[in-house]
Design a protein around this motif. Sequence first.
Motif, PDB file in Angstrom:
ATOM      1  N   GLY A  58      -3.873  -9.317   4.814  1.00  0.00           N
ATOM      2  CA  GLY A  58      -2.972  -8.730   3.722  1.00  0.00           C
ATOM      3  C   GLY A  58      -1.609  -8.908   3.883  1.00  0.00           C
ATOM      4  O   GLY A  58      -1.362 -10.067   4.749  1.00  0.00           O
ATOM      5  N   GLY A  59      -0.581  -8.072   3.537  1.00  0.00           N
ATOM      6  CA  GLY A  59       0.838  -8.468   3.383  1.00  0.00           C
ATOM      7  C   GLY A  59       1.306  -8.662   4.852  1.00  0.00           C
ATOM      8  O   GLY A  59       1.897  -9.432   5.268  1.00  0.00           O
ATOM      9  N   PRO A  72       0.694  -1.207   0.139  1.00  0.00           N
ATOM     10  CA  PRO A  72      -0.040   0.099   0.030  1.00  0.00           C
ATOM     11  C   PRO A  72       0.949   1.172  -0.071  1.00  0.00           C
ATOM     12  O   PRO A  72       0.572   2.133  -0.424  1.00  0.00           O
ATOM     13  CB  PRO A  72      -0.790  -0.019   1.243  1.00  0.00           C
ATOM     14  N   GLY A  77      -8.389  -5.152  -1.203  1.00  0.00           N
ATOM     15  CA  GLY A  77      -8.539  -6.704  -1.291  1.00  0.00           C
ATOM     16  C   GLY A  77      -7.304  -7.617  -1.283  1.00  0.00           C
ATOM     17  O   GLY A  77      -7.412  -8.666  -1.915  1.00  0.00           O
ATOM     18  N   ALA A  78      -6.116  -7.293  -0.939  1.00  0.00           N
ATOM     19  CA  ALA A  78      -4.975  -8.060  -0.922  1.00  0.00           C
ATOM     20  C   ALA A  78      -5.280  -9.235   0.116  1.00  0.00           C
ATOM     21  O   ALA A  78      -5.879  -9.285   1.075  1.00  0.00           O
ATOM     22  CB  ALA A  78      -3.872  -7.252  -0.247  1.00  0.00           C
ATOM     23  N   ARG A  79      -4.799 -10.480  -0.527  1.00  0.00           N
ATOM     24  CA  ARG A  79      -4.753 -11.658   0.232  1.00  0.00           C
ATOM     25  C   ARG A  79      -3.259 -12.134   0.157  1.00  0.00           C
ATOM     26  O   ARG A  79      -2.638 -12.469  -0.870  1.00  0.00           O
ATOM     27  CB  ARG A  79      -5.661 -12.766  -0.464  1.00  0.00           C
ATOM     28  N   ILE A  95     -16.309  -6.398  15.063  1.00  0.00           N
ATOM     29  CA  ILE A  95     -15.230  -7.254  15.758  1.00  0.00           C
ATOM     30  C   ILE A  95     -15.338  -7.202  17.110  1.00  0.00           C
ATOM     31  O   ILE A  95     -15.065  -8.235  17.838  1.00  0.00           O
ATOM     32  CB  ILE A  95     -13.914  -6.481  15.261  1.00  0.00           C
ATOM     33  N   TYR A 152     -14.992 -10.084   9.977  1.00  0.00           N
ATOM     34  CA  TYR A 152     -15.428  -8.599  10.461  1.00  0.00           C
ATOM     35  C   TYR A 152     -16.604  -8.101   9.471  1.00  0.00           C
ATOM     36  O   TYR A 152     -17.245  -7.202   9.791  1.00  0.00           O
ATOM     37  CB  TYR A 152     -14.354  -7.615  10.265  1.00  0.00           C
ATOM     38  N   THR A 197      -0.718   0.573  12.535  1.00  0.00           N
ATOM     39  CA  THR A 197       0.279   0.745  11.755  1.00  0.00           C
ATOM     40  C   THR A 197      -0.030   2.128  10.748  1.00  0.00           C
ATOM     41  O   THR A 197       0.652   2.534   9.801  1.00  0.00           O
ATOM     42  CB  THR A 197       0.487  -0.371  10.559  1.00  0.00           C
ATOM     43  N   LEU A 229      -4.111  -2.899  11.627  1.00  0.00           N
ATOM     44  CA  LEU A 229      -3.510  -2.444  10.471  1.00  0.00           C
ATOM     45  C   LEU A 229      -4.327  -1.790   9.595  1.00  0.00           C
ATOM     46  O   LEU A 229      -4.051  -1.214   8.514  1.00  0.00           O
ATOM     47  CB  LEU A 229      -2.838  -3.635   9.685  1.00  0.00           C
ATOM     48  N   VAL A 230      -5.525  -1.626  10.084  1.00  0.00           N
ATOM     49  CA  VAL A 230      -6.593  -0.818   9.154  1.00  0.00           C
ATOM     50  C   VAL A 230      -7.335   0.177   9.704  1.00  0.00           C
ATOM     51  O   VAL A 230      -8.060   0.953   9.023  1.00  0.00           O
ATOM     52  CB  VAL A 230      -7.434  -1.970   8.484  1.00  0.00           C
ATOM     53  N   GLU A 279       6.163   3.018  13.559  1.00  0.00           N
ATOM     54  CA  GLU A 279       7.042   3.390  12.066  1.00  0.00           C
ATOM     55  C   GLU A 279       8.004   2.290  11.926  1.00  0.00           C
ATOM     56  O   GLU A 279       9.102   2.223  12.460  1.00  0.00           O
ATOM     57  CB  GLU A 279       7.557   4.738  12.019  1.00  0.00           C
ATOM     58  N   LYS A 296       0.820   5.325  -1.667  1.00  0.00           N
ATOM     59  CA  LYS A 296       1.031   6.632  -0.905  1.00  0.00           C
ATOM     60  C   LYS A 296       1.938   7.516  -1.281  1.00  0.00           C
ATOM     61  O   LYS A 296       2.047   8.491  -1.238  1.00  0.00           O
ATOM     62  CB  LYS A 296       1.088   5.995   0.672  1.00  0.00           C
ATOM     63  N   THR A 356       8.053  -5.052   8.980  1.00  0.00           N
ATOM     64  CA  THR A 356       7.072  -4.415   9.692  1.00  0.00           C
ATOM     65  C   THR A 356       6.197  -5.388  10.773  1.00  0.00           C
ATOM     66  O   THR A 356       6.236  -5.034  11.905  1.00  0.00           O
ATOM     67  CB  THR A 356       5.886  -3.728   8.889  1.00  0.00           C
ATOM     68  N   GLY A 388      -6.920  -6.967  10.202  1.00  0.00           N
ATOM     69  CA  GLY A 388      -6.356  -6.377   8.828  1.00  0.00           C
ATOM     70  C   GLY A 388      -5.295  -7.692   8.664  1.00  0.00           C
ATOM     71  O   GLY A 388      -4.567  -7.495   7.894  1.00  0.00           O
TER      72      GLY A 388
HETATM   73  N1  LIG Z   1       3.710   2.381   9.699  1.00  0.00           N
HETATM   74  C1  LIG Z   1       4.571   1.208   9.107  1.00  0.00           C
HETATM   75  O1  LIG Z   1       5.673   1.450   9.184  1.00  0.00           O
HETATM   76  C2  LIG Z   1       3.965   0.509   8.055  1.00  0.00           C
HETATM   77  C3  LIG Z   1       4.465  -0.283   7.540  1.00  0.00           C
HETATM   78  C4  LIG Z   1       3.946  -1.461   6.491  1.00  0.00           C
HETATM   79  C5  LIG Z   1       2.504  -1.076   6.379  1.00  0.00           C
HETATM   80  N2  LIG Z   1       1.892  -0.065   6.876  1.00  0.00           N
HETATM   81  C6  LIG Z   1       0.458   0.265   6.578  1.00  0.00           C
HETATM   82  O2  LIG Z   1      -0.348  -0.748   7.229  1.00  0.00           O
HETATM   83  C7  LIG Z   1      -1.410  -1.133   6.305  1.00  0.00           C
HETATM   84  C8  LIG Z   1      -1.565  -2.743   6.204  1.00  0.00           C
HETATM   85  O3  LIG Z   1      -0.517  -2.934   5.160  1.00  0.00           O
HETATM   86  P1  LIG Z   1      -0.496  -4.188   4.454  1.00  0.00           P
HETATM   87  O4  LIG Z   1       0.570  -4.317   3.542  1.00  0.00           O
HETATM   88  O5  LIG Z   1      -0.937  -5.236   5.389  1.00  0.00           O
HETATM   89  O6  LIG Z   1      -1.911  -4.037   3.461  1.00  0.00           O
HETATM   90  P2  LIG Z   1      -2.846  -5.065   2.546  1.00  0.00           P
HETATM   91  O7  LIG Z   1      -1.876  -5.995   2.040  1.00  0.00           O
HETATM   92  O8  LIG Z   1      -3.596  -4.063   1.559  1.00  0.00           O
HETATM   93  O9  LIG Z   1      -3.793  -5.809   3.638  1.00  0.00           O
HETATM   94  C9  LIG Z   1      -4.964  -5.113   4.103  1.00  0.00           C
HETATM   95  C10 LIG Z   1      -5.945  -6.057   4.720  1.00  0.00           C
HETATM   96  O10 LIG Z   1      -6.936  -5.577   5.541  1.00  0.00           O
HETATM   97  C11 LIG Z   1      -8.054  -5.966   5.246  1.00  0.00           C
HETATM   98  N3  LIG Z   1      -9.035  -5.200   5.733  1.00  0.00           N
HETATM   99  C12 LIG Z   1      -9.525  -3.915   5.063  1.00  0.00           C
HETATM  100  N4  LIG Z   1     -10.387  -3.517   5.700  1.00  0.00           N
HETATM  101  C13 LIG Z   1     -10.569  -4.213   7.032  1.00  0.00           C
HETATM  102  C14 LIG Z   1     -11.372  -4.208   8.190  1.00  0.00           C
HETATM  103  N5  LIG Z   1     -12.289  -2.776   8.317  1.00  0.00           N
HETATM  104  N6  LIG Z   1     -11.407  -5.190   9.111  1.00  0.00           N
HETATM  105  C15 LIG Z   1     -10.548  -6.175   8.920  1.00  0.00           C
HETATM  106  N7  LIG Z   1      -9.511  -6.053   7.908  1.00  0.00           N
HETATM  107  C16 LIG Z   1      -9.823  -5.279   7.000  1.00  0.00           C
HETATM  108  C17 LIG Z   1      -8.042  -6.457   3.779  1.00  0.00           C
HETATM  109  O11 LIG Z   1      -8.923  -7.586   3.655  1.00  0.00           O
HETATM  110  P3  LIG Z   1     -10.233  -7.291   2.925  1.00  0.00           P
HETATM  111  O12 LIG Z   1      -9.814  -7.252   1.326  1.00  0.00           O
HETATM  112  O13 LIG Z   1     -10.973  -8.631   3.255  1.00  0.00           O
HETATM  113  O14 LIG Z   1     -11.006  -6.112   3.413  1.00  0.00           O
HETATM  114  C18 LIG Z   1      -6.721  -6.680   3.463  1.00  0.00           C
HETATM  115  O15 LIG Z   1      -6.363  -8.046   3.434  1.00  0.00           O
HETATM  116  C19 LIG Z   1      -1.375  -0.191   5.175  1.00  0.00           C
HETATM  117  O16 LIG Z   1      -2.206   1.160   5.310  1.00  0.00           O
HETATM  118  C20 LIG Z   1       0.063   0.230   5.152  1.00  0.00           C
HETATM  119  O17 LIG Z   1       0.448   1.235   4.288  1.00  0.00           O
HETATM  120  C21 LIG Z   1       2.440   0.782   7.808  1.00  0.00           C
END
Ligand SMILES: NC(=O)c1ccc[n+]([C@@H]2O[C@H](COP(=O)([O-])OP(=O)(O)OC[C@H]3O[C@@H](n4cnc5c(N)ncnc54)[C@H](OP(=O)(O)O)[C@@H]3O)[C@@H](O)[C@H]2O)c1
Length: 311
Positions: free
Chosen positions: A155-156, A39, A302-304, A200, A195, A241, A218-219, A261, A43, A132, A152
Amino acid sequence: MRAIVVRKFGATPELIDMPVPEVGPGTVRVQLEAAGVNPFDAKLADGILDGKLPHDFPMILGVDGAGTIASVGPGVNRFAVGDRVVGKFLGSPVGHGSFAEFAVIPENGTLVHIPEGVPTVTAAALPIAGITAQDLVDATGIEPGQTVLIVGATGGVGSFLVQLANIAGAHVIATARGTVADQMTRLGAAETVDYTSGPIREQVAAAHPDGIDVLFDLVSPPEVLAELTGLVRDGGTVYSTILAADEAALQARGLRGGNIESKGGASELARLLDRVAEGDVVVPIDATVPLADGPAVIGAPGARGKTVLAI
Ligand SMILES: NC(=O)c1ccc[n+]([C@@H]2O[C@H](COP(=O)([O-])OP(=O)(O)OC[C@H]3O[C@@H](n4cnc5c(N)ncnc54)[C@H](OP(=O)(O)O)[C@@H]3O)[C@@H](O)[C@H]2O)c1
């Protein structure tokens, strides 16, 4: 070389021809074979680091990347031409990322050798999300038997976090739509919460009336996170996050954590790769798409698990 760029902040990513970057002192040029999508890429394209770091345009996107060292600059001694490597291709100026056939990176950046037996495509999916997840587990110091809710989880970051929390001995509750609940169980979740079938908080409170020890979110936006924080026992830990945590409110309730972070680098990445090589951590790759199709998957919901670009 082919590269995915944006020409200005907020523009639509496009595949164009760019010059092959030159190595300089202390840097290496990597011929990229695969690049993980996060993601953060969207950004970055929208200007999240505008005002914090200089940017070059057209800005080549992509942070996670893996491939082979194609040339080394003067003074490089950790890497040689032909080495298989993976790293985070984010420096200053921003705009020389991994969604390209070649990228240059300092040898002392987040760049490590890929262990034998780990495919290059697999390694490319690890850096941002894996590090992370590792940072979250390290910062929390999970103790065996603790109850950890991951919101969340599918996702990744979540796919790695479920595994690392489980390895640390936690009882992991993962959020997942019904169709992906099995995948979370296979990664190490003891319970899943759909969810989409109800709040939740209510579902977890019903199953754990005494509360939980750790919430990794994460979300959720701030107001949802504040509600979910009510599930966490005094002395527990809450991390967001996405900068959704009210750190003063957490402290006032005697909770640890806050907004994380990810700062992990080469040593965390090397640790994760060792775990992958030993078979303790799997890298759930949902889709591998050609570089040319990258613009369509950057920022897609919608990442898996992970999406990887094949270059
Ligand atoms: N602070 C940091 O250093 C840092 C580092 C890495 C990532 N991040 C941030 O952390 C976030 C997650 O990263 P990621 O790579 O894991 O993202 P991702 O791969 O897009 O995964 C997000 C997941 O959350 C699920 N989701 C969405 N809405 C939800 C809800 N309301 N309740 C439960 N699950 C939900 C989605 O599934 P569905 O399709 O089923 O909704 C998806 O599988 C992003 O915003 C990213 O930018 C921050």
